[in-house]
Design a protein around this motif. Structure first.
Motif, PDB file in Angstrom:
ATOM      1  N   TYR A   1       1.508   5.511   0.220  1.00 19.87           N
ATOM      2  CA  TYR A   1       0.863   6.526   1.069  1.00 19.87           C
ATOM      3  C   TYR A   1      -0.092   7.397   0.260  1.00 19.87           C
ATOM      4  CZ  TYR A   1       3.427  10.695  -0.480  1.00 19.87           C
ATOM      5  OH  TYR A   1       3.906  11.741  -1.229  1.00 19.87           O
TER       6      TYR A   1
ATOM      7  N   ILE B   1       0.848  -1.196   0.000  1.00 21.21           N
ATOM      8  CA  ILE B   1       0.000   0.000   0.000  1.00 21.21           C
ATOM      9  C   ILE B   1       0.887   1.251   0.000  1.00 21.21           C
ATOM     10  CG2 ILE B   1      -1.763   1.241   1.319  1.00 21.21           C
ATOM     11  CD1 ILE B   1      -2.427  -1.484   2.667  1.00 21.21           C
TER      12      ILE B   1
ATOM     13  N   PRO C   1      -1.374   6.071   4.836  1.00 19.59           N
ATOM     14  CA  PRO C   1      -1.913   6.037   3.473  1.00 19.59           C
ATOM     15  C   PRO C   1      -3.288   6.706   3.370  1.00 19.59           C
ATOM     16  CG  PRO C   1      -1.042   3.884   4.070  1.00 19.59           C
ATOM     17  CD  PRO C   1      -1.009   4.721   5.308  1.00 19.59           C
TER      18      PRO C   1
ATOM     19  N   PHE D   1      -7.853   3.748  -2.102  1.00 17.55           N
ATOM     20  CA  PHE D   1      -7.510   3.034  -0.861  1.00 17.55           C
ATOM     21  C   PHE D   1      -8.796   2.344  -0.360  1.00 17.55           C
ATOM     22  CE2 PHE D   1      -6.252   3.903   3.840  1.00 17.55           C
ATOM     23  CZ  PHE D   1      -5.408   2.802   3.903  1.00 17.55           C
TER      24      PHE D   1
END
Ligand SMILES: *Cc1c(COP(=O)(O)O)cnc(C)c1O
Length: 382
Positions: free
Chosen positions: A5, A3, A360, A365
């Motif tokens: 940011y 993942i 993140p 997301f």
């Protein structure tokens, strides 16, 4: 998991818009740039927008348009990307900083007031001030602008994090409390054009100058020429400008992204609400939200004790979570130390830097990814 940011979101619609340009007559600055500029100006409710190839270029020519030059001073915040300060050095000016507010992490208006008073006495007032809307939260623009106008200082907002954000009842970018506002369209920012930036202004004189400076200082406008035009081919270089043009390829992507900005921002707000709720019992400081602003939430920064920051950073990275740190105070960079700055010069920004972590946050997301981040971080405090 892996993942980052921050990350761009490119959909098929964006791709189609770019492909259309690739098949058209124009690749470099042309009708798509004009359309993107109109879109930006309309979105922000302002007269003029000038698109360029990066926010760094935008800051540079905004400073030039403001008349920043050798012997003059630029002040900005140490808690920013180096570009917010470098633009002053490009102009041959000297750069200084105003320490940050410990809650908002933006330039402190109290520190600014003190510094201005001292500078007025010592005859060292700046010509330009660049407040940065850190993480997307607007600075106290009303106070900053009032102070600046008292001393005839030009205010350029570095809103690289803040397109889509609000200050009081005003959209960031309408220059209600500034002379120019700069946006960045780098892929980690709110909307992207690959690389790109823009300057917004209400002032026709700044606009004319910016248009020339992004393209070598050249004009084709006969009213501005120093002698009668030689013919339709004729142009004049009136000042030393640059090639800072945005391509139509980039502008088509930027314009397409701009149509989806509200969706991007509201998703960021959802992510923030979830972080705020799920992290509130951990021994970390969550972001402070001023009630008179609506952040665009470019970043979600938390503060942990300085003794464990590195450990948490490394452990999260190990788990595939792309945490980051924003920002290493600009004045502590070796280049700035060579100009005379030292650790200790801006203590609030330095202490903030020792404790900060950016978690993140980006449109794509997922809930599941966020739960993983929350769970992983929570376990570290068990
Ligand atoms: C990203 C950023 C810039 C530079 O933007 P580019 O478009 O990459 O040149 C300048 N200032 C701030 C605060 C930024 O975050």
């Amino acid at each position: 998991m892996n993942i980052p940011y921050g990350r761009q979101c490119i959909d098929n619609d964006d791709i189609e818009q770019v492909v259309e340009i690739l098949k058209s007559d124009w690749l470099t600055q042309g009708p798509a740039v004009e359309k993107f500029e109109e879109g930006l100006a309309k979105y922000c409710g302002i007269s003029y927008a000038v698109a360029v190839n990066s926010a760094t270029s935008a800051l540079h020519i905004a400073c030039m348009a403001a008349g920043l030059s050798e012997g003059k001073r630029l002040w900005t915040t140490p808690n920013s990307f180096v570009a917010s300060a470098n633009c002053g050095l490009y102009c041959g000016a000297s750069v200084d900083f105003v320490d940050i507010d410990n809650k908002t992490y933006n330039m402190s208006t109290a520190a600014l007031a003190d510094k201005l008073e001292r500078a007025a006495r010592e005859n060292t007032l700046p010509h330009v001030i660049i407040p940065v809307h850190f993480a997307g939260q607007a600075c106290d623009m009303k106070s900053i602008y009032q102070m600046a106008k008292r001393y005839d200082i030009v205010v350029i907002e570095d809103a690289s994090h803040a397109i889509g954000g609000w200050y009081e009842e005003e959209k960031i970018g309408n220059c209600r409390y500034s002379d120019m506002t700069v946006f960045s369209f780098h892929p980690v920012k709110i909307i992207t054009s690959g690389e790109g930036g823009a300057i917004l202004t209400q002032r026709p004189d700044f606009y004319d100058k910016l248009i020339r400076l992004r393209s070598h200082g050249i004009t084709r406008s006969t009213q501005l020429m120093t002698e009668e035009s030689h013919g339709a081919w004729y142009y004049q270089q009136l000042e030393l400008g640059y090639n800072y043009r945005m391509t139509d390829i980039q502008a088509a992507l930027g314009a397409s992204q701009l149509t989806k900005i509200e969706r991007y921002i509201s998703r960021r707000k959802e992510i923030v609400a979830k972080y705020n709720e799920c992290l509130k019992n951990l021994p970390i400081a969550l972001p402070w939200q001023n009630i008179d602003t609506q952040s665009a939430w470019h970043l979600y920064v938390v503060r942990v004790h300085e003794n464990i920051r590195k450990q948490i950073f490394d452990a999260l990275r190990q788990k595939g979570i792309g945490v980051n740190v924003h920002y290493i105070p600009i004045h502590t960079q070796p280049y700035y130390q060579r100009l005379g700055f030292r650790w200790g010069d801006f203590p609030v920004a330095e202490q903030y830097y020792r404790e900060t972590l950016s978690l993140p946050i980006y449109y794509g997301f997922s809930d599941q990814q966020q739960e993983y981040v929350i769970q992983t971080l929570s376990e570290m405090f068990r």
